[in-house]
Design a protein around this motif. Structure first.
Motif, PDB file in Angstrom:
ATOM      1  N   GLY A 159      32.806   2.829   3.387  1.00 20.42           N
ATOM      2  CA  GLY A 159      33.997   2.010   3.545  1.00 20.42           C
ATOM      3  C   GLY A 159      33.720   0.753   4.340  1.00 20.42           C
ATOM      4  O   GLY A 159      32.666   0.608   4.973  1.00 20.42           O
ATOM      5  N   GLU A 160      34.668  -0.173   4.295  1.00 19.41           N
ATOM      6  CA  GLU A 160      34.556  -1.438   4.998  1.00 19.41           C
ATOM      7  C   GLU A 160      35.796  -1.658   5.845  1.00 19.41           C
ATOM      8  O   GLU A 160      36.927  -1.480   5.370  1.00 19.41           O
ATOM      9  CB  GLU A 160      34.400  -2.589   3.989  1.00 19.41           C
ATOM     10  CG  GLU A 160      33.166  -2.468   3.098  1.00 19.41           C
ATOM     11  CD  GLU A 160      33.141  -3.511   2.000  1.00 19.41           C
ATOM     12  OE1 GLU A 160      34.006  -4.414   2.024  1.00 19.41           O
ATOM     13  OE2 GLU A 160      32.278  -3.415   1.119  1.00 19.41           O
ATOM     14  N   TYR A 161      35.603  -2.046   7.075  1.00 12.95           N
ATOM     15  CA  TYR A 161      36.707  -2.307   7.995  1.00 12.95           C
ATOM     16  C   TYR A 161      37.603  -3.391   7.414  1.00 12.95           C
ATOM     17  O   TYR A 161      37.121  -4.427   6.950  1.00 12.95           O
ATOM     18  CB  TYR A 161      36.126  -2.748   9.338  1.00 12.95           C
ATOM     19  CG  TYR A 161      37.126  -2.974  10.448  1.00 12.95           C
ATOM     20  CD1 TYR A 161      37.953  -1.944  10.891  1.00 12.95           C
ATOM     21  CD2 TYR A 161      37.213  -4.211  11.079  1.00 12.95           C
ATOM     22  CE1 TYR A 161      38.843  -2.149  11.935  1.00 12.95           C
ATOM     23  CE2 TYR A 161      38.098  -4.428  12.123  1.00 12.95           C
ATOM     24  CZ  TYR A 161      38.911  -3.386  12.550  1.00 12.95           C
ATOM     25  OH  TYR A 161      39.795  -3.598  13.588  1.00 12.95           O
ATOM     26  N   PHE A 169      45.470   2.084  12.723  1.00 19.48           N
ATOM     27  CA  PHE A 169      44.982   2.472  14.045  1.00 19.48           C
ATOM     28  C   PHE A 169      46.044   2.440  15.145  1.00 19.48           C
ATOM     29  O   PHE A 169      46.166   3.409  15.914  1.00 19.48           O
ATOM     30  CB  PHE A 169      43.784   1.597  14.436  1.00 19.48           C
ATOM     31  CG  PHE A 169      43.430   1.671  15.882  1.00 19.48           C
ATOM     32  CD1 PHE A 169      42.722   2.753  16.399  1.00 19.48           C
ATOM     33  CD2 PHE A 169      43.824   0.665  16.763  1.00 19.48           C
ATOM     34  CE1 PHE A 169      42.421   2.832  17.747  1.00 19.48           C
ATOM     35  CE2 PHE A 169      43.524   0.735  18.111  1.00 19.48           C
ATOM     36  CZ  PHE A 169      42.815   1.824  18.606  1.00 19.48           C
ATOM     37  N   PRO A 170      46.851   1.372  15.290  1.00 19.66           N
ATOM     38  CA  PRO A 170      47.757   1.331  16.444  1.00 19.66           C
ATOM     39  C   PRO A 170      48.776   2.463  16.485  1.00 19.66           C
ATOM     40  O   PRO A 170      49.222   2.854  17.568  1.00 19.66           O
ATOM     41  CB  PRO A 170      48.451  -0.030  16.291  1.00 19.66           C
ATOM     42  CG  PRO A 170      47.511  -0.854  15.485  1.00 19.66           C
ATOM     43  CD  PRO A 170      46.885   0.113  14.528  1.00 19.66           C
ATOM     44  N   ASN A 187      37.938  14.131  11.520  1.00 16.17           N
ATOM     45  CA  ASN A 187      37.577  12.856  10.891  1.00 16.17           C
ATOM     46  C   ASN A 187      38.448  11.727  11.422  1.00 16.17           C
ATOM     47  O   ASN A 187      37.980  10.605  11.633  1.00 16.17           O
ATOM     48  CB  ASN A 187      37.717  12.960   9.371  1.00 16.17           C
ATOM     49  CG  ASN A 187      36.814  14.024   8.785  1.00 16.17           C
ATOM     50  OD1 ASN A 187      35.696  14.233   9.237  1.00 16.17           O
ATOM     51  ND2 ASN A 187      37.304  14.707   7.761  1.00 16.17           N
ATOM     52  N   VAL A 188      39.721  12.017  11.630  1.00 18.49           N
ATOM     53  CA  VAL A 188      40.625  11.028  12.203  1.00 18.49           C
ATOM     54  C   VAL A 188      40.215  10.696  13.631  1.00 18.49           C
ATOM     55  O   VAL A 188      40.236   9.529  14.045  1.00 18.49           O
ATOM     56  CB  VAL A 188      42.086  11.526  12.167  1.00 18.49           C
ATOM     57  CG1 VAL A 188      42.993  10.591  12.958  1.00 18.49           C
ATOM     58  CG2 VAL A 188      42.577  11.649  10.735  1.00 18.49           C
ATOM     59  N   LYS A 189      39.822  11.706  14.382  1.00 17.33           N
ATOM     60  CA  LYS A 189      39.409  11.467  15.767  1.00 17.33           C
ATOM     61  C   LYS A 189      38.212  10.520  15.822  1.00 17.33           C
ATOM     62  O   LYS A 189      38.186   9.579  16.628  1.00 17.33           O
ATOM     63  CB  LYS A 189      39.064  12.788  16.452  1.00 17.33           C
ATOM     64  CG  LYS A 189      38.680  12.622  17.916  1.00 17.33           C
ATOM     65  CD  LYS A 189      38.373  13.962  18.573  1.00 17.33           C
ATOM     66  CE  LYS A 189      37.998  13.775  20.044  1.00 17.33           C
ATOM     67  NZ  LYS A 189      37.673  15.064  20.701  1.00 17.33           N
ATOM     68  N   SER A 190      37.220  10.744  14.971  1.00 17.62           N
ATOM     69  CA  SER A 190      36.052   9.852  14.939  1.00 17.62           C
ATOM     70  C   SER A 190      36.451   8.447  14.527  1.00 17.62           C
ATOM     71  O   SER A 190      35.962   7.455  15.080  1.00 17.62           O
ATOM     72  CB  SER A 190      35.002  10.403  13.969  1.00 17.62           C
ATOM     73  OG  SER A 190      34.514  11.650  14.406  1.00 17.62           O
ATOM     74  N   ARG A 194      36.085   5.126  16.769  1.00 14.34           N
ATOM     75  CA  ARG A 194      35.256   4.037  16.210  1.00 14.34           C
ATOM     76  C   ARG A 194      35.987   2.699  16.308  1.00 14.34           C
ATOM     77  O   ARG A 194      35.410   1.680  16.708  1.00 14.34           O
ATOM     78  CB  ARG A 194      34.933   4.370  14.748  1.00 14.34           C
ATOM     79  CG  ARG A 194      33.978   3.434  14.059  1.00 14.34           C
ATOM     80  CD  ARG A 194      33.688   3.938  12.635  1.00 14.34           C
ATOM     81  NE  ARG A 194      33.173   5.299  12.664  1.00 14.34           N
ATOM     82  CZ  ARG A 194      33.786   6.354  12.135  1.00 14.34           C
ATOM     83  NH1 ARG A 194      34.949   6.224  11.523  1.00 14.34           N
ATOM     84  NH2 ARG A 194      33.242   7.540  12.208  1.00 14.34           N
ATOM     85  N   ILE A 195      37.265   2.705  15.968  1.00 14.38           N
ATOM     86  CA  ILE A 195      38.027   1.471  16.007  1.00 14.38           C
ATOM     87  C   ILE A 195      38.374   1.091  17.443  1.00 14.38           C
ATOM     88  O   ILE A 195      38.294  -0.088  17.832  1.00 14.38           O
ATOM     89  CB  ILE A 195      39.298   1.593  15.139  1.00 14.38           C
ATOM     90  CG1 ILE A 195      38.897   1.806  13.680  1.00 14.38           C
ATOM     91  CG2 ILE A 195      40.182   0.349  15.283  1.00 14.38           C
ATOM     92  CD1 ILE A 195      40.057   2.046  12.743  1.00 14.38           C
TER      93      ILE A 195
END
Length: 209
Positions: A159-161, A169-170, A187-190, A194-195
């Motif tokens: 994927g790409e940011y 994210f917020p 997966n959500v936690k990582s 990351r963000i």
């Protein structure tokens, strides 16, 4: 220069994050929603739905200032303006847009209702509280499944940011209000961590008004 009409909510954070990521010059105009600043007649000329955020861009494609309300529309505009985090390739753009709309139509509104009934409602009502907490968990589950072996929600492979991630994210910052334990969604936690670690995100979250 971009005027950002802002308060420190998830929707406000979306745009401050985008402006920092895209390295655009901006000036903040606080709209204190706790004091009902959003109903000021001058602000309603910019944001007729009396919500934040909104922007006025003075450096435009035709030389005339343009005002934009609705956070998703602002993100798309900024992505087109800069050519960043919003791909021009149609297949890639669709991937970004569908996850942006997922946030705008579900992840934001449902979590917002969860916030209200779980934390701010003057009386605790069992049915709506359980309803919105259950829908919140379902949406986190959708995101968790999608992020299996992916770093970001859109794009090929890892994927790409993109602006979709800036929108999603917020709303996770207040996961404890939502009765969500990120350890239940690995997966959500990582993804969240990351963000959160990005320099531009840290700068945006440090804004105080």
């Amino acid at each position: 220069m971009i005027d950002l009409y802002y308060w420190g909510t998830p929707n406000g954070h979306k745009i401050s994050i985008a402006l920092e990521e895209m390295k655009l010059a901006y000036k903040i105009y606080p709209i204190n929603i706790l004091s009902n600043d959003q109903f000021d007649p001058d602000y309603l000329k910019i944001s007729p739905n009396n919500k934040i955020p909104a922007i006025v861009d003075h450096d435009t494609f035709d030389g005339q200032p343009i005002s934009i309300f609705e956070s998703g529309a602002i993100l798309q505009y900024l992505g087109r303006k800069t050519g960043l985090f919003y791909p021009q390739n149609e297949r890639k753009r669709i991937q970004v847009e569908q996850w942006l709309m997922w946030q705008m139509g579900g992840f934001g509104p449902m979590l917002g209702q969860n916030h209200h009934f779980s934390k701010f409602a003057p009386e605790r009502l069992e049915y709506p509280t359980k309803r919105y907490q259950a829908e919140t968990k379902r949406l986190y589950g959708v995101l968790n499944t999608h992020l299996q072996n992916r770093a970001f929600v859109a794009g090929q492979g890892q994927g790409e940011y993109s602006i979709a991630d800036m929108a999603i994210f917020p709303w996770m910052l207040t996961h404890e209000w939502q009765n969500i334990d990120l350890n239940d969604f690995v997966n959500v936690k990582s993804y969240f961590e990351r963000i959160y670690a990005r320099e531009a995100v840290q700068k945006a979250l440090a804004i105080s008004v």
